[in-house]
Design a protein around this motif. Sequence first.
Motif, short mmCIF file in Angstrom:
data_model
loop_
_atom_site.label_atom_id
_atom_site.label_comp_id
_atom_site.label_asym_id
_atom_site.label_seq_id
_atom_site.Cartn_x
_atom_site.Cartn_y
_atom_site.Cartn_z
N SER A 267 0.82 -1.22 0.00
CA SER A 267 0.00 0.00 0.00
C SER A 267 0.85 1.27 0.00
O SER A 267 0.31 2.38 -0.04
N THR A 269 2.95 4.34 -1.16
CA THR A 269 2.94 5.16 -2.37
C THR A 269 4.17 6.04 -2.50
O THR A 269 4.41 6.63 -3.56
N ARG A 270 4.95 6.12 -1.44
CA ARG A 270 6.17 6.92 -1.51
C ARG A 270 7.18 6.40 -0.50
O ARG A 270 6.81 5.80 0.51
N PRO A 284 3.94 1.12 -8.13
CA PRO A 284 2.55 1.49 -7.82
C PRO A 284 1.96 0.55 -6.76
O PRO A 284 2.21 -0.66 -6.77
N ALA A 285 1.19 1.12 -5.85
CA ALA A 285 0.57 0.33 -4.78
C ALA A 285 -0.41 -0.67 -5.38
O ALA A 285 -1.22 -0.32 -6.24
N GLU A 288 -4.99 -0.95 -1.32
CA GLU A 288 -5.34 0.12 -0.40
C GLU A 288 -5.78 -0.53 0.90
O GLU A 288 -6.54 -1.50 0.88
N THR A 319 -5.87 -2.66 -6.02
CA THR A 319 -5.87 -1.60 -7.02
C THR A 319 -5.75 -2.23 -8.40
O THR A 319 -5.74 -3.46 -8.54
#
Length: 344
Positions: A267, A269-270, A284-285, A288, A319
């Motif tokens: 999950s 994202t950075r 990319p995750a 979620e 996702t």
Amino acid sequence: MARGDHHVVSEEGGAPHVPVLLDEVLEAVGATAGETVIDGTFGAGGYTRALLATGADVIGIDRDPTAIEAGQALVDESGGRLRLVHGRFSGLDVHAGDLGRAPVDAVVLDLGVSSMQLDQAERGFSFRFDGPLDMRMEREGPTAADVVNTMPQRDLTRLIGLLGEEKRASAVSRAIAERRKSEPFSRTADLAAVIEKVVGRPSKGKQIHPATRTFQALRIHVNRELDEVVEALAAAERALKPGGRLVVVTFHSLEDRIVKRFFADRSRTRAGGSRHMPEVDVPPATFELVGRGARDPSDEEIARNPRARSAKLRAGRRTDAPARDIDGGALGLPRVAAVEQVGG
């Protein structure tokens, strides 16, 4: 692995098969009529029966042939909405594909050992009943007796310490190694008695038997349970359609650490940066998070079913990012020296 009718590791006796965190699981899954849900640990069918009641179709997977055989009555009742697969949940994406049902809407995994297995003395999972020292879920391959009778003492110490989280692992393995010189182990009660002499009898009010942690370690090793968890998480990521839900119930810290790290990694994202080190790109995750952290059973559920007290539920929503390779070591998968020599 465990089922929705789970015994916690203390092996408390006498309670019926009760699905743990059932309401929370159903809420997280959010299944509706016409959707396809994989119950990766069918067991006695506790979760599956509830999922069928929502109108969803279910693919039930279990590596124990006894569970599959016992589930045939529920298949007959389901009107074609339940398919049972004898296999490992690490291949759940393949099983769904073989049935023409991939991708799926949800995956439920309830980890650990089934109360049905613990209650059958001949399966050798429990020290509550004297039986052959077996512990094999699939009834194939090396047994727990093979491990305790042939594994080098140093590796046995590491096995019991890492997979059983037993503080006196060295003393336990030394006692096992000394006893097996004169007579190999073949019965659960025999092994439990040797361990009890080292660890001591449980004090009044103590929750677990002194042999619990060693038996847990042997069971996890014989069945490659933690490796299976890692592979099942990756398989679920591959099997789920965008928006699909992955719901996992764990019962001890080793399982929960792997699941927690998986969801945290998938999950993300950075990557954190600083003035000395810039942020780096991350893939990319793929999930979620559903809810914040783990959900625990209520006090009311624990009062009704003490076996639920160590359970934790974690969930995520898929996702549309592509599935990724998985690194068990990064997720906290313990590695035991020479563990593959016996029973791997």
